[in-house]
Design a protein around this motif. Structure first.
Motif, short mmCIF file in Angstrom:
data_model
loop_
_atom_site.label_atom_id
_atom_site.label_comp_id
_atom_site.label_asym_id
_atom_site.label_seq_id
_atom_site.Cartn_x
_atom_site.Cartn_y
_atom_site.Cartn_z
N ALA A 632 -12.50 4.98 -7.34
CA ALA A 632 -12.46 4.37 -6.01
C ALA A 632 -11.50 3.19 -6.06
N GLY A 633 -10.61 3.11 -5.07
CA GLY A 633 -9.61 2.05 -5.09
C GLY A 633 -9.22 1.59 -3.71
N TYR A 634 -8.85 0.32 -3.64
CA TYR A 634 -8.34 -0.30 -2.41
C TYR A 634 -7.02 -0.96 -2.77
N TYR A 635 -5.93 -0.50 -2.14
CA TYR A 635 -4.62 -0.98 -2.55
C TYR A 635 -3.62 -0.80 -1.41
N PRO A 636 -2.50 -1.54 -1.48
CA PRO A 636 -1.49 -1.42 -0.43
C PRO A 636 -0.63 -0.18 -0.61
N SER A 637 -0.10 0.33 0.50
CA SER A 637 0.82 1.46 0.49
C SER A 637 2.00 1.12 1.39
N SER A 638 2.99 2.03 1.42
CA SER A 638 4.19 1.76 2.22
C SER A 638 4.68 3.04 2.87
N GLN A 639 5.48 2.85 3.91
CA GLN A 639 6.05 3.96 4.66
C GLN A 639 7.50 3.64 4.99
N LEU A 640 8.42 4.56 4.67
CA LEU A 640 9.83 4.40 5.00
C LEU A 640 10.11 4.94 6.39
N SER A 641 10.96 4.23 7.13
CA SER A 641 11.32 4.67 8.48
C SER A 641 12.79 4.36 8.73
N LEU A 642 13.43 5.18 9.53
CA LEU A 642 14.83 4.99 9.90
C LEU A 642 14.88 4.81 11.41
N SER A 643 15.37 3.65 11.85
CA SER A 643 15.41 3.35 13.29
C SER A 643 16.59 4.05 13.95
N ASN A 644 16.71 3.89 15.27
CA ASN A 644 17.75 4.58 16.01
C ASN A 644 19.16 4.17 15.59
N ASN A 645 19.30 2.92 15.11
CA ASN A 645 20.62 2.49 14.65
C ASN A 645 20.81 2.70 13.15
N ASN A 646 19.99 3.60 12.59
CA ASN A 646 20.11 4.00 11.19
C ASN A 646 19.84 2.86 10.21
N VAL A 647 18.94 1.97 10.56
CA VAL A 647 18.53 0.92 9.65
C VAL A 647 17.20 1.32 9.02
N LEU A 648 17.18 1.36 7.71
CA LEU A 648 15.98 1.73 6.99
C LEU A 648 15.04 0.53 6.88
N THR A 649 13.77 0.75 7.18
CA THR A 649 12.77 -0.31 7.05
C THR A 649 11.56 0.24 6.31
N GLU A 650 10.76 -0.65 5.83
CA GLU A 650 9.56 -0.27 5.08
C GLU A 650 8.36 -1.01 5.65
N SER A 651 7.35 -0.25 6.04
CA SER A 651 6.11 -0.84 6.55
C SER A 651 5.04 -0.72 5.47
N GLN A 652 4.25 -1.77 5.34
CA GLN A 652 3.19 -1.77 4.34
C GLN A 652 1.84 -1.93 5.01
N TYR A 653 0.82 -1.32 4.42
CA TYR A 653 -0.53 -1.36 4.95
C TYR A 653 -1.48 -1.11 3.80
N ASN A 654 -2.75 -1.21 4.06
CA ASN A 654 -3.77 -1.05 3.02
C ASN A 654 -4.44 0.31 3.10
N THR A 655 -4.86 0.79 1.95
CA THR A 655 -5.48 2.11 1.86
C THR A 655 -6.71 2.04 0.97
N PHE A 656 -7.76 2.71 1.41
CA PHE A 656 -8.94 2.89 0.56
C PHE A 656 -9.04 4.36 0.19
N ASN A 657 -9.23 4.62 -1.10
CA ASN A 657 -9.22 5.99 -1.57
C ASN A 657 -10.34 6.20 -2.58
N THR A 658 -11.04 7.32 -2.45
CA THR A 658 -12.11 7.68 -3.38
C THR A 658 -11.92 9.12 -3.82
N ILE A 659 -12.06 9.34 -5.11
CA ILE A 659 -11.92 10.68 -5.68
C ILE A 659 -13.10 10.96 -6.59
#
Length: 803
Positions: A632-659
């Motif tokens: 079981a873990g709680y940790y940050p994650s990220s998501q890559l995105s490309l905007s309309n003007n082709n600028v790459l950005t990265e969004s970060q958020y938290n995730t809880f995961n259990t296996i």
């Protein structure tokens, strides 16, 4: 030159052979040592491509078992160059992708081969050739060549030879002496056994007893008053006179007379056989009594036989004690072998190797001059290679050129020069010729060993593209970058060390080309300006007694500091991280906790980005044999995105995961069941990720029925405006590791209204002396930005061969 394969077969046999129990003939047998190459199965996993166009596949191989019953004989002639390697071709297709950019009908070809050369049987060189082509405008077609020498490869080869030489490093004199004494004592035992068990000895004893018996019987019968007729079996015991005479014989023991009396009493009801019975009892008892007295009169040969037998028992006892002594010596030798093997496995530097050789009375001259020279070289890279030197200078960038790192004690030198990839990685606008070339030149020099205490100075120079210009078709400016750093590594003990670094660089406004090199040097070493400075400190700590691991670092970069690293520039940035890994109950329970701020390792974050967010992560793992695995873990994650003007950005958020996962048996059937729960903690305002504030549940169950595998899965994704339930049934068949076939049928229900069907199919075929071919096709539905399921077709064909 060390000839590690040349060992004394006699010594190896003496060290390793076990003494087997004796056979019936008393001859000791020792089993001949047999080398066995076990059959094996390897799973090779390949990961290529980027983001959703990842190519992930596994290849399984099997080699038939082979047994070698003859000792290995080293070839007299070693080839100048021997080559082993592999070749891979992969074609992938995806009808639609949406992160980090949106594209349709994306195809990619990858051809790669790895060649491992062994020069003169001692010097390893690795070559990698790869070509990647794609119809995507975001990935540049690239052909890369890399030739690399690694000290670790050479060291691994030397360590393998040392492991073959281990028996020669062990002092086995005590074992040899014990075995010689054992063999001598065993020879005595065998000779004595042969004397005692000889048929001639038996016949000799019988004849001697008969001779003595004939000579002694008259004296015994006269002494004890036993009638000779009784001994000869001719006495008539039917008359009362004979019975009374026998009864009154003073030499008849009470036991003999008791038998006769019982026979007389019993025979009254059997009158017809009474006389014969009493006669037989009298005769046997009297004869036995006389023989006993004869043996008591003269037992010299019997005593000798008994003495020899007693001597044999003593020798056998001593032999058994010597067997225990030999086993003890062998255990000590085996323990020594284990310790030396562990010492060899832990060698990771030339100094460690030389220290090991000195402890074991091995001269450095046993290595060739070329080997000693190459052991001082950490690596030599020509072509495309990843460069990672320090936190504040050059870290994790892709360089096409030359990269050499040497550490001839007590000095350290490194040189790197070449061309850098755009943005230091593969994200590149393929059809935009405006993107300029980037370059890097680096020189490092210092004193000390890289893995131990050292002081290293670094000077770097080159050009890199300004990070805030990524628009397609727009001009991109390159910025000359120059700087220097001083780095020190201090080892408190083998398990704890600190690395600190101080750096200073040139600076500019990030919009226009910089002035001449002399001006850059003046800026870099202008001690009145502090905005172009940076410093960092790292701690690595391990406590084996408590099974605790601690890592931490602190980094501060000035607003104008520049280097060839991946984190953003343009702001006064403070970054730090602390992590603790603690195991309990013999590593059955592990906790991993971390806390960090501004810990960025991606160049796509916006310039001048400086976050005040502190990310926390905590993970607990339970591994108990025969019980389910739980994490079981709680940790940050990220998501890559490309905007309309082709600028790459990265969004970060938290995730809880259990296996939770468990493998078990029901009767003769092997099964595995696992469940996964994932929760994303974010909102639509802080991320472009479609699964904002979403929950996901997945349960998989697998049955392994020999060549047949059945796998069932159920998953549920729930968030605002999106409720997706999916179930899938997969069946796989494997024939002798040569053929693998699998297919599945998937049903998806969207928002409890819409039903969608999809599936997968795959084929894997291994052809001897040709290679492995794989085909995969996946028809699926993935969530899109419009909260609907987008149909996606994915296909892959790959070929892999080792040679």
């Amino acid at each position: 030159m060390i000839s590690f394969a040349h060992l004394s077969n006699q010594l190896v046999g003496q060290v390793h052979n076990e003494v087997n129990p004796k056979n019936k003939s008393g001859v000791n047998k020792t089993s001949s040592k047999t080398e066995t190459i076990l059959s094996f199965r390897d799973s090779l996993v390949f990961i290529k491509g980027a983001c959703k166009n990842l190519f992930i596949t596994s290849v399984r191989f099997q080699q038939a078992a082979a047994e070698i019953t003859t000792p290995f004989v080293k070839a007299d002639k070693i080839p100048l160059i021997s080559v082993r390697g592999n070749i891979l071709y992969n074609f992938s297709y995806r009808s639609y992708i949406d992160t980090p950019f949106a594209e349709s009908d994306v195809m990619q070809h990858l051809v790669q081969t790895n060649l491992n050369f062994l020069v003169m049987g001692k010097y390893p060189v690795k070559m990698t050739l790869s070509n990647r082509s794609s119809n995507s405008p975001y990935f540049k077609n690239a052909t890369d060549v890399n030739i690399e020498f690694s000290r670790y490869q050479l060291l691994n080869n030397i360590k393998a030879d040392l492991r073959n030489r281990i028996p020669a490093l062990i002092n086995s004199q005590s074992l040899l002496q014990a075995e010689q004494q054992y063999k001598a004592r065993l020879n005595e035992v065998q000779q004595l056994q042969a004397w005692l068990n000889s048929p001639a000895r038996t016949q000799e004893m019988v004849e001697e007893k008969e001779r003595e018996l004939r000579g002694k019987i008259p004296a015994v019968t006269q002494e004890y008053g036993i009638d000779d007729d009784i001994l000869n079996g001719s006495s008539g015991l039917g008359s009362p006179a004979k019975i009374n005479a026998l009864k009154e014989s003073k030499g008849v023991p009470q036991g003999v007379w008791g038998k006769i009396q019982n026979e007389i009493t019993t025979s009254k009801s059997r009158s017809t056989v009474a006389k014969d019975s009493m006669a037989a009892v009298a005769n046997d008892s009297a004869q036995a009594f006389v023989k006993e007295k004869v043996l008591q009169k003269d037992s010299s040969r019997i005593k000798r036989y008994a003495a020899k037998k007693k001597e044999l028992e003593k020798l056998q006892s001593e032999l058994k004690a010597q067997e225990s002594t030999i086993k003890l010596h062998r255990k000590k030798i085996q323990d020594s072998i284990t310790i030396i093997r562990q010492q060899i496995n832990s060698l990771n530097s030339a100094d460690g190797l030389y220290a090991f050789m000195k402890r074991n009375h091995m001269s450095k001259d046993s290595l060739t001059k070329v080997q000693r020279l190459l052991l001082s070289i950490n690596k030599i890279g020509i072509g495309r290679s990843w460069v990672d030197y320090s936190e504040l200078t050059v870290k994790n960038v892709s360089l096409t050129g030359v990269n050499i790192e040497m550490n001839p004690a007590p000095y350290y030198v490194a040189i790197a020069a070449g061309k850098l990839n755009y943005r230091f990685r593969d994200f590149i606008l393929k059809n935009n010729p405006a993107h300029p070339n980037q370059s890097l030149y680096l020189l490092r020099a210092g004193i000390g060993q890289k893995e131990k205490n050292n002081l290293i100075f670094t000077f770097y120079n080159g050009k890199k593209e300004v990070l805030n210009t990524t628009t397609t078709g727009a001009l991109s400016f390159v910025q000359p970058v120059l700087g220097a750093s001083a780095e020190a590594r201090v080892a408190l003990n083998p398990n704890n060390y600190i690395i600190s670094e101080l750096a200073k660089s040139s600076y500019g406004n990030n919009t226009t080309p910089q002035p001449a090199q002399s001006t850059l040097l003046h800026k870099a070493f202008n001690w009145k300006v502090h905005s172009n400075e940076a410093y960092s400190i790292k701690l690595f700590s391990q406590y084996p007694q408590t099974d605790t691991k601690i890592t931490a670092y602190y980094r501060n970069t000035g607003e104008n500091f520049q280097s060839f690293n991946l984190y953003p520039t343009g702001s006064n940035q403070e970054a730090w991280m602390a992590r603790v890994n603690q195991s309990f109950y013999k590593r059955r329970f592990t906790i991993d906790a971390a806390i960090r701020k501004n810990d960025f390792v991606s160049p796509i974050a916006a310039p001048s980005f400086n976050s005040k967010t502190i990310f926390k992560s905590l993970q607990a793992t339970v591994r108990i044999p025969k019980y389910p695995f739980l994490s079981a873990g709680y940790y940050p994650s990220s998501q890559l995105s490309l905007s309309n003007n082709n600028v790459l950005t990265e969004s970060q958020y938290n995730t809880f995961n259990t296996i939770i996962s468990h493998s078990y048996h029901i009767k003769n059937t092997t099964m595995n069941t696992n469940g996964v729960y994932t929760k994303f903690y974010n909102s639509s305002s802080d991320t472009g990720f479609i699964y904002y504030n979403a929950s996901s549940y997945t349960v998989n169950h697998s049955l392994f029925l020999g060549v047949l595998t059945l796998q069932s899965s159920v998953s549920l994704t729930d968030q605002k405006d999106l409720h997706l339930f999916t179930t899938e049934q997969l069946a796989g068949y494997q024939f002798k590791n040569k053929l693998t076939i699998s297919s599945s049928l998937k049903w998806s229900r969207l928002n409890k209204i819409k039903n969608l069907f999809s599936g997968t199919a795959s084929l894997g075929l291994y052809i001897k002396k040709f290679g492995t071919i794989q085909f995969n096709y996946d028809k699926t539905y993935l969530p899109g930005y419009t909260r609907t399921l987008m149909p996606v077709d994915m296909g892959r064909m790959s070929f892999y061969r080792e040679f």
